[in-house]
Design a protein around this motif. Structure first.
Motif, mmCIF file in Angstrom:
data_model
loop_
_atom_site.group_PDB
_atom_site.id
_atom_site.type_symbol
_atom_site.label_atom_id
_atom_site.label_comp_id
_atom_site.label_asym_id
_atom_site.label_seq_id
_atom_site.Cartn_x
_atom_site.Cartn_y
_atom_site.Cartn_z
ATOM 1 N N ILE A 44 0.830 -1.205 0.000
ATOM 2 C CA ILE A 44 0.000 0.000 0.000
ATOM 3 C C ILE A 44 0.868 1.260 0.000
ATOM 4 N N ARG A 47 3.496 1.172 -3.568
ATOM 5 C CA ARG A 47 3.096 1.053 -4.975
ATOM 6 C C ARG A 47 1.607 1.270 -5.234
ATOM 7 N N TYR A 48 0.788 1.461 -4.223
ATOM 8 C CA TYR A 48 -0.655 1.549 -4.429
ATOM 9 C C TYR A 48 -1.061 2.949 -4.883
ATOM 10 N N ASN A 49 -1.900 3.008 -5.926
ATOM 11 C CA ASN A 49 -2.460 4.269 -6.408
ATOM 12 C C ASN A 49 -3.843 4.435 -5.771
ATOM 13 N N TRP A 50 -3.931 5.296 -4.765
ATOM 14 C CA TRP A 50 -5.180 5.465 -4.014
ATOM 15 C C TRP A 50 -6.301 6.020 -4.895
ATOM 16 N N ASN A 53 -7.457 3.219 -7.308
ATOM 17 C CA ASN A 53 -7.531 1.892 -6.692
ATOM 18 C C ASN A 53 -6.823 0.851 -7.549
ATOM 19 N N GLU A 54 -5.545 1.072 -7.779
ATOM 20 C CA GLU A 54 -4.760 0.120 -8.565
ATOM 21 C C GLU A 54 -3.409 -0.141 -7.918
ATOM 22 N N LEU A 55 -3.049 -1.406 -7.919
ATOM 23 C CA LEU A 55 -1.709 -1.836 -7.525
ATOM 24 C C LEU A 55 -1.105 -2.533 -8.736
ATOM 25 N N LEU A 86 -7.437 -8.414 -1.937
ATOM 26 C CA LEU A 86 -7.005 -8.079 -3.286
ATOM 27 C C LEU A 86 -7.844 -8.823 -4.310
ATOM 28 N N PHE A 102 -7.614 -3.109 -4.462
ATOM 29 C CA PHE A 102 -7.877 -3.412 -3.064
ATOM 30 C C PHE A 102 -9.364 -3.286 -2.775
#
Length: 240
Positions: A44, A47-50, A53-55, A86, A102
């Motif tokens: 999170i 690398r997580y794009n809040w 909502n993409e990893l 996930l 997520f």
């Protein structure tokens, strides 16, 4: 998902709340849970794009971040998918890595037992968000009006008032576990009760799922103690 998206004016507060819930819940668990949740937190935070909502990350990169081999990555990612944390948004193909999303509701539902450890204000914020109110302004915000304390004579039921057996069940639950009743059982309403089967309504999928997964034993025991014919309870999300 019912939880508010961590974007906009209150994004930072919500992000901190999510990470706090994960961290405190991890520390309350055994070493295997701690390691899995720490690995989730690393994904999170790195690398997580809040916003979308993409990893988007490859297995080799995850292995480097976690200091493990790719076989361990495959196993741990499967555990996260099995837990509902996930899901694959776009499968990886040659030259492109797998893109994950997520499910923040599922992530947070697994931490709810630890919310009170952080504080009553934290619990109230989480309940407001999952209940769909979406008005919490972060730390220090006033309690949301949709977070209703336990009131045996006025708790919601058929027709808006809990009466009969359901009121007795709530009173019994409150006597045994006041915190759980205030946080969870008090949000339910009885929709049907016949032939040994009870149907309860929850204000959101999150509440319905959490009660069904974590609190059904207590709920069934309270009902059965007052009506031994009750053998099955179903909790559904109202209006869904």
């Amino acid at each position: 998902m019912q939880v508010a998206k961590p974007v906009g004016r209150n994004a930072s507060a919500l992000k901190y709340d999510i990470l706090s819930a994960l961290g405190v819940s991890a520390l309350a668990g055994d070493k295997h849970r701690q390691r899995l949740m720490l690995r989730l937190i690393v994904l999170i935070t790195t690398r997580y794009n809040w916003q979308i909502n993409e990893l988007s990350i490859g297995r080799a990169e995850i292995a480097r971040l976690w200091s493990v081999d790719e076989r361990t990555v495959k196993r741990e990612m499967a555990r996260m998918r099995s837990a509902g944390w996930l899901e694959v948004k776009r499968a990886g193909v040659k030259g492109r890595v797998t893109v994950y999303a997520f499910d923040l509701d599922a992530v947070l539902s697994g931490t709810a037992d630890s919310w009170d450890t952080i504080g009553a204000d934290f619990t109230a914020r989480m309940q407001a968000r999952h209940g769909g109110a979406g008005t919490s302004e972060g730390p220090g915000a006033a309690p949301d009006p949709n977070v209703i304390p336990f009131q045996p004579l006025t708790t919601r039921g058929r027709g808006g008032v809990a009466d009969g057996l359901w009121a007795q069940v709530l009173t019994r639950l409150h006597a045994e576990a006041p915190a759980l009743t205030n946080a969870w059982f008090g949000q339910l309403s009885e929709m049907a009760h016949e032939d040994g089967r009870v149907t309860l309504a929850a204000p959101s999928r999150f509440v319905a799922g959490y009660v069904s997964t974590h609190l059904m034993t207590q709920l069934l025991a309270a009902y059965s103690a007052l009506d031994p014919s009750v053998r099955r309870i179903e909790v559904i999300a109202a209006g869904v």
